[in-house]
Design a protein around this motif. Structure first.
Motif, PDB file in Angstrom:
ATOM      1  N   ILE A  56       0.860  -1.183   0.000  1.00  0.00           N
ATOM      2  CA  ILE A  56       0.000   0.000   0.000  1.00  0.00           C
ATOM      3  C   ILE A  56       0.894   1.231   0.000  1.00  0.00           C
ATOM      4  N   SER A  57       0.615   2.146  -0.900  1.00  0.00           N
ATOM      5  CA  SER A  57       1.421   3.357  -1.011  1.00  0.00           C
ATOM      6  C   SER A  57       1.253   4.227   0.229  1.00  0.00           C
ATOM      7  N   ILE A  58       2.305   4.963   0.549  1.00  0.00           N
ATOM      8  CA  ILE A  58       2.226   5.872   1.691  1.00  0.00           C
ATOM      9  C   ILE A  58       1.262   7.026   1.404  1.00  0.00           C
ATOM     10  N   TYR A  59       0.985   7.272   0.136  1.00  0.00           N
ATOM     11  CA  TYR A  59       0.048   8.333  -0.227  1.00  0.00           C
ATOM     12  C   TYR A  59      -1.409   7.856  -0.200  1.00  0.00           C
ATOM     13  N   ASP A  60      -1.613   6.547  -0.079  1.00  0.00           N
ATOM     14  CA  ASP A  60      -2.962   6.004   0.016  1.00  0.00           C
ATOM     15  C   ASP A  60      -3.370   6.019   1.487  1.00  0.00           C
ATOM     16  N   THR A  61      -3.911   7.148   1.930  1.00  0.00           N
ATOM     17  CA  THR A  61      -4.216   7.312   3.359  1.00  0.00           C
ATOM     18  C   THR A  61      -5.396   6.470   3.802  1.00  0.00           C
ATOM     19  N   LYS A  62      -6.231   6.036   2.873  1.00  0.00           N
ATOM     20  CA  LYS A  62      -7.404   5.257   3.266  1.00  0.00           C
ATOM     21  C   LYS A  62      -7.058   3.810   3.562  1.00  0.00           C
ATOM     22  N   ARG A  63      -6.076   3.261   2.851  1.00  0.00           N
ATOM     23  CA  ARG A  63      -5.716   1.857   3.049  1.00  0.00           C
ATOM     24  C   ARG A  63      -4.479   1.692   3.925  1.00  0.00           C
ATOM     25  N   ASN A  64      -3.631   2.717   4.008  1.00  0.00           N
ATOM     26  CA  ASN A  64      -2.414   2.616   4.801  1.00  0.00           C
ATOM     27  C   ASN A  64      -2.776   2.776   6.282  1.00  0.00           C
ATOM     28  N   GLU A  65      -2.748   1.667   7.019  1.00  0.00           N
ATOM     29  CA  GLU A  65      -3.177   1.677   8.420  1.00  0.00           C
ATOM     30  C   GLU A  65      -2.270   2.547   9.284  1.00  0.00           C
ATOM     31  N   LYS A  66      -0.958   2.475   9.048  1.00  0.00           N
ATOM     32  CA  LYS A  66      -0.042   3.282   9.855  1.00  0.00           C
ATOM     33  C   LYS A  66      -0.291   4.764   9.633  1.00  0.00           C
ATOM     34  N   SER A  67      -0.432   5.161   8.383  1.00  0.00           N
ATOM     35  CA  SER A  67      -0.714   6.560   8.094  1.00  0.00           C
ATOM     36  C   SER A  67      -2.070   6.971   8.650  1.00  0.00           C
ATOM     37  N   LYS A  68      -3.048   6.053   8.552  1.00  0.00           N
ATOM     38  CA  LYS A  68      -4.380   6.362   9.075  1.00  0.00           C
ATOM     39  C   LYS A  68      -4.356   6.531  10.590  1.00  0.00           C
ATOM     40  N   GLU A  69      -3.652   5.634  11.298  1.00  0.00           N
ATOM     41  CA  GLU A  69      -3.562   5.748  12.752  1.00  0.00           C
ATOM     42  C   GLU A  69      -2.832   7.019  13.159  1.00  0.00           C
ATOM     43  N   TYR A  70      -1.764   7.353  12.450  1.00  0.00           N
ATOM     44  CA  TYR A  70      -1.021   8.572  12.770  1.00  0.00           C
ATOM     45  C   TYR A  70      -1.891   9.808  12.563  1.00  0.00           C
ATOM     46  N   ARG A  71      -2.658   9.820  11.445  1.00  0.00           N
ATOM     47  CA  ARG A  71      -3.523  10.960  11.183  1.00  0.00           C
ATOM     48  C   ARG A  71      -4.623  11.092  12.239  1.00  0.00           C
ATOM     49  N   GLU A  72      -5.217   9.942  12.606  1.00  0.00           N
ATOM     50  CA  GLU A  72      -6.258   9.978  13.635  1.00  0.00           C
ATOM     51  C   GLU A  72      -5.690  10.432  14.984  1.00  0.00           C
ATOM     52  N   ALA A  73      -4.466   9.995  15.318  1.00  0.00           N
ATOM     53  CA  ALA A  73      -3.842  10.424  16.567  1.00  0.00           C
ATOM     54  C   ALA A  73      -3.586  11.934  16.562  1.00  0.00           C
ATOM     55  N   MET A  74      -3.130  12.457  15.420  1.00  0.00           N
ATOM     56  CA  MET A  74      -2.890  13.893  15.331  1.00  0.00           C
ATOM     57  C   MET A  74      -4.204  14.665  15.447  1.00  0.00           C
ATOM     58  N   ARG A 110      -6.872  13.662  17.026  1.00  0.00           N
ATOM     59  CA  ARG A 110      -7.311  13.551  18.412  1.00  0.00           C
ATOM     60  C   ARG A 110      -6.540  14.525  19.314  1.00  0.00           C
ATOM     61  N   MET A 111      -5.237  14.627  19.073  1.00  0.00           N
ATOM     62  CA  MET A 111      -4.436  15.559  19.866  1.00  0.00           C
ATOM     63  C   MET A 111      -4.866  17.004  19.616  1.00  0.00           C
ATOM     64  N   MET A 112      -5.146  17.340  18.371  1.00  0.00           N
ATOM     65  CA  MET A 112      -5.595  18.695  18.072  1.00  0.00           C
ATOM     66  C   MET A 112      -6.947  18.976  18.713  1.00  0.00           C
ATOM     67  N   HIS A 113      -7.838  17.966  18.711  1.00  0.00           N
ATOM     68  CA  HIS A 113      -9.141  18.148  19.336  1.00  0.00           C
ATOM     69  C   HIS A 113      -9.008  18.344  20.857  1.00  0.00           C
ATOM     70  N   GLU A 114      -8.128  17.541  21.468  1.00  0.00           N
ATOM     71  CA  GLU A 114      -7.916  17.697  22.916  1.00  0.00           C
ATOM     72  C   GLU A 114      -7.296  19.049  23.238  1.00  0.00           C
ATOM     73  N   GLU A 115      -6.372  19.495  22.405  1.00  0.00           N
ATOM     74  CA  GLU A 115      -5.772  20.802  22.622  1.00  0.00           C
ATOM     75  C   GLU A 115      -6.818  21.910  22.490  1.00  0.00           C
ATOM     76  N   HIS A 116      -7.723  21.732  21.521  1.00  0.00           N
ATOM     77  CA  HIS A 116      -8.790  22.724  21.349  1.00  0.00           C
ATOM     78  C   HIS A 116      -9.706  22.745  22.573  1.00  0.00           C
ATOM     79  N   LEU A 117     -10.045  21.551  23.087  1.00  0.00           N
ATOM     80  CA  LEU A 117     -10.903  21.502  24.272  1.00  0.00           C
ATOM     81  C   LEU A 117     -10.209  22.146  25.472  1.00  0.00           C
ATOM     82  N   ARG A 118      -8.871  21.927  25.554  1.00  0.00           N
ATOM     83  CA  ARG A 118      -8.130  22.529  26.653  1.00  0.00           C
ATOM     84  C   ARG A 118      -8.145  24.057  26.572  1.00  0.00           C
TER      85      ARG A 118
END
Length: 874
Positions: free
Chosen positions: A714-732, A734-742
């Protein structure tokens, strides 16, 4: 006087009407010229038309109910833009011009079918066919050429037959609607393909004409699959060698000419019989494949795309069938006639006779005799005139008047009412409807899948059959994409049971081609490698149960060939593998390229290690001015005899043939050193053969693991199928959302509800500040307690429901079905997960509640609005 004035006015009005009629008849005569309608043929044509209508009325047309339907009732028009539902004033004017043009055409050509000018769109609004085209250049490089565009349209859409095969459709939908629902008739296919081709720079036109039954129904069962057609091999002509003046005459031929002539006659008779048999077999097959006569031959309406030469370096005109995406010559017999054609700028009527299908048509759209245009504002150049015709148009005034008249009558085509054609990356990648499409050819079946739809990366499969009924399989070809093992093509021959795997560069073992019948070791197989990716320069390895042959290139030792012969394996009492019990080597043959750094008589061309016979044979390269090469043979003996005495090198242990014995005389010491060197080389060669056997075993083991896992990349540019890229994006995120709530939490005014109870603008006293602090802390404490009670209540509720479910299971365990047990286990798993989460939340809340309370208390002490508190604790 009044009566006279009225008569004069009537005469002037009559003269104006006569002038208008004369102008109209001049226009009508211009259109009648290419048709050449004669009065004496009118009666005969009317009788022929009546006879044709009578025969056509007897023909009943049955449409299969299984074919997909695509009507206006299945289209959601609520979200379509205004241009789809109404016409602009310019479009209304164009429709009036088209109606006038159609009336004149019907009057002058009553024996022709009505023109296909302004069908209804999906919103029941009449739209001119040229405005339905929307030239669009797609953002995908793969859709820049005509062949890839045609193949995409053929794969992406599903064919829907015309409601009436004898008439054009009453509705012509926009390309955006066709792309959304992925289905359409031949006119929808052609409109979409023509829009893409014009956007890519081609001179393309939609054609309304007549096609064969196979073309209209997309029946390819009598067509040969393009993937099965082998490219023609170019035969190089052998250059005749000029005979030399001084040559040796060949020996006299003493064979009998009579016997030779009889043998030639016999061979000719055998060949003639074989040709006759093959011809009869071919005629029988052609008769079986011959299509049944079509009652509607020449009357079936079809639409396709015409591409004219000139733009995009197109050398000659050709047709494109949008159903299949294949290109055809304009002389092809599948295309039986043309009524009209159009692009996004104008509309043309074919005034040429189609008695010989489209073979005699001339596609010079600037010729008004062959092609009658509707609008004057066309980009097509006018017909080139000869010098005699051009001699009468020399007067500049006439030219200026003619140009002014054309300007007055010209009408620009309105812009397309269709929205911008867009294809999403997901749709472009999926291609086929639902990701799969099956095409049946003559003795072949082609299946296509979208990438990543199959877990093994299969995207296409071609099955070739022996018979027309497609029952006996001859071979199977499977194409793969995105394989981690770089597998690209798998070819299976069912007749010989030979399997051939083709790999792209990048395999761990640098495989290029692997041909085999079984994955068991020591069987017939051929393995080709990418030699530039290997250190040893191995190109190909051929293996049989008793031999192994390797071909090399680009090695520093100039090795080009190694052949090893094996003897029968020695049987052992204990079970042993091929690694621990290798096959005994009987003979090793090695060949070398010419080393220009050495003289030819010292450069070895071939050496043979006869292991069983204890002999070593050498053959050297031949010098350019010689016709024979030097040879040498060593008798390899043990260094000591049976008594332990050393054996001395003797002349009979080396047999030599020197081309020039007087130039180089080899001493006995040289021969001894050469034999010692060859012994070491023999040991090294045997070790390399053993390593090659181990490498084959390693390759087979790796291939079995790869076929079992068939992992996809899976290409690194395929964000929908690349699980590592997807998890990293979701973590980022989530962190931005928590920072906004803070940040929002820090911006909250925790004293605002309590300060609202006091008069505004009044300074707080010491007693009021203490009371506000106590109320704020008390309220915050109660909120923390309420939150803990809420989590505890949810925890107890989930626990009780789980206990009830478990009790129900104990009571009804005997009568439960396997499906009920699976549902129960799934419920228990989800309930336990929720209980654990609630327990973790409660524990975390208990840990953080005191810290939050202390943090709020500290904020209150530091709040400038409660300055009296700071004085108390100062």
């Amino acid at each position: 006087m009044e009566v006279l004035r009225e008569k004069v006015e009537e005469e002037e009005e009559a003269e104006r009407e006569e002038a208008a009629e004369r102008a109209e008849w001049a226009r009508m005569e211009k259109m009648m010229r290419p048709v050449e309608v004669r009065k004496e043929e009118t009666t005969l044509k009317q009788e022929t038309l009546r006879d044709l209508e009578k025969k056509l009325s007897e023909i009943q047309i049955t449409v299969s109910a299984e074919l997909p339907a695509f009507t206006k009732d299945t289209i959601d028009i609520s979200k379509l833009p205004v241009s789809y539902k109404t016409n602009t004033p310019k479009e209304e004017h164009l429709l009036q011009v088209a109606d006038n043009f159609s009336r004149q055409y019907s009057h002058l050509c009553p024996d022709r079918v009505p023109l296909f000018l302004h069908p209804l769109n999906e919103c029941e609004v009449p739209k001119f066919v040229s405005t339905t085209l929307r030239p669009t250049l797609m953002p995908y490089p793969e859709l820049y050429n005509w062949d890839s565009c045609a193949q995409f349209v053929s794969d992406f859409l599903t064919m829907v037959p015309l409601p009436d095969p004898l008439k054009p459709p009453s509705h012509l939908y926009s390309s955006t609607t066709v792309l959304k629902y992925q289905k359409g008739n031949c006119f929808d296919f052609s409109t979409l393909l023509c829009s893409m081709l014009i956007g890519s720079g081609y001179d393309a036109y939609c054609v309304n004409g007549y096609g064969s039954l196979d073309l209209c129904h997309m029946d390819l069962t009598r067509e040969v699959c393009p993937l099965t057609v082998k490219p023609k091999e170019t035969i190089k002509k052998e250059e005749k060698v000029l005979p030399k003046k001084y040559t040796i005459k060949p020996p006299r031929d003493l064979c009998s000419r009579f016997e030779q002539e009889q043998e030639v006659k016999k061979q000719q008779e055998i060949r003639a019989q074989e040709k006759k048999r093959l011809r009869e077999e071919e005629e029988r097959l052609m008769e079986a494949e011959k299509a049944k006569p079509d009652a509607l031959h020449g009357l079936r309406v079809h639409s396709w795309v015409l591409v004219l030469s000139g733009k995009r370096e197109v050398p000659e005109n050709f047709f494109i069938d949008p159903f299949t995406g294949h290109s055809y010559s304009t002389q092809d017999e599948h295309f039986l006639g043309i009524e009209s054609l159009w692009n996004h700028k104008n509309y043309w009527i074919n005034m040429q006779d189609c008695w010989n299908c489209c073979k005699d048509l001339i596609f010079d759209l600037g010729d008004p005799v062959r092609w009658e245009y509707m609008l004057l504002g066309t980009d097509k150049s006018q017909l080139s005139l000869t010098e005699e015709d051009d001699s009468g148009i020399n007067d500049e005034d006439d030219v200026e008047n003619l140009g002014k008249e054309d300007e007055d009558k010209s009408f620009d085509m309105p812009h397309s009412w269709v929205e911008q054609i867009e294809i999403s990356p997901e749709a472009f990648e999926t291609r086929c409807p639902n990701g799969k499409k099956v095409i049946q050819y003559k003795r072949a079946k082609l299946e296509k899948w979208a990438p990543y739809l199959n877990s093994n990366g299969l995207v296409s499969r071609l099955t070739t059959y022996e018979d027309l009924q497609c029952t006996n399989i001859l071979e199977i070809k499977e194409w793969y994409q995105n394989r981690e093992d770089m597998l690209e093509l798998k070819h299976i021959n069912k007749t010989t049971d030979l399997k051939t795997d083709y790999f792209k560069p990048g395999h761990p073992q640098a495989l290029r081609v692997h041909s085999y019948k079984s994955m068991q070791p020591e069987m017939d197989r051929v393995i080709e490698f990418y030699e530039m990716a290997r250190v040893d320069g191995l190109m190909k390895r051929e293996e049989t149960p008793r031999t192994m042959t390797e071909y090399y290139q680009g090695r520093p030792d100039f090795l080009s060939y190694r052949h090893a012969s094996f003897g029968p394996r020695v049987k052992k009492l204990t079970l042993s593998s091929a690694e621990s019990n290798p096959r005994p080597i009987v003979k090793i043959t090695e060949r070398f390229f010419r080393n220009p750094a050495k003289p030819a008589e010292e450069d070895v061309a071939e050496r043979v290690f006869l292991v069983a016979e204890e002999r070593i044979q050498l053959r050297y390269h031949c010098r350019e001015d010689h016709i024979t090469a030097s040879k040498r043979e060593f008798l390899r003996r043990t260094e000591v005899d049976s008594k332990g005495n050393k054996i001395i090198m003797t002349p009979d242990m080396c047999i030599s043939f020197e081309v020039e014995p007087m130039e180089h005389t080899k001493k006995l010491l040289y021969q001894y050193e050469a034999m010692m060197h060859l012994k070491r080389e023999e040991k090294l060669s045997r070790h390399q053969v053993w390593e090659s056997e181990l490498e084959v075993l390693e390759i087979l083991k790796l291939r079995e693991e790869e076929e079992a896992a068939h992992t996809l990349t899976i290409s690194i540019y395929d964000t929908k199928r690349n699980e590592k890229s997807k998890e990293y994006r979701e973590a980022m995120e989530r962190m931005m959302h928590e920072e906004h709530l803070r940040q929002v939490e820090t911006q909250l005014d925790y004293l605002a509800p309590f300060l609202a109870q006091l008069p505004p603008g009044e300074k707080l006293t010491r007693w009021q500040a203490v009371r506000l602090k106590d109320e704020c802390l008390s309220d915050f404490k109660q909120r923390l307690i309420n939150k803990a009670n809420l989590i505890q209540a949810r925890f107890e509720k989930e626990t009780q429901e789980l206990q009830k479910k478990q009790q129900w299971y104990q009571e009804n365990q005997v009568t439960l079905t396997p499906e009920d047990e699976d549902l129960y286990l799934s419920y228990c798993s989800q309930a336990m997960f929720r209980i654990r989460i609630l327990e973790q939340r409660l524990n975390r809340h208990k840990e953080l509640a005191p810290l939050k309370y202390l943090a709020l208390e500290e904020k209150l002490y530091k709040d400038p609005r409660l300055g009296e508190l700071q004085k108390i604790f100062a």
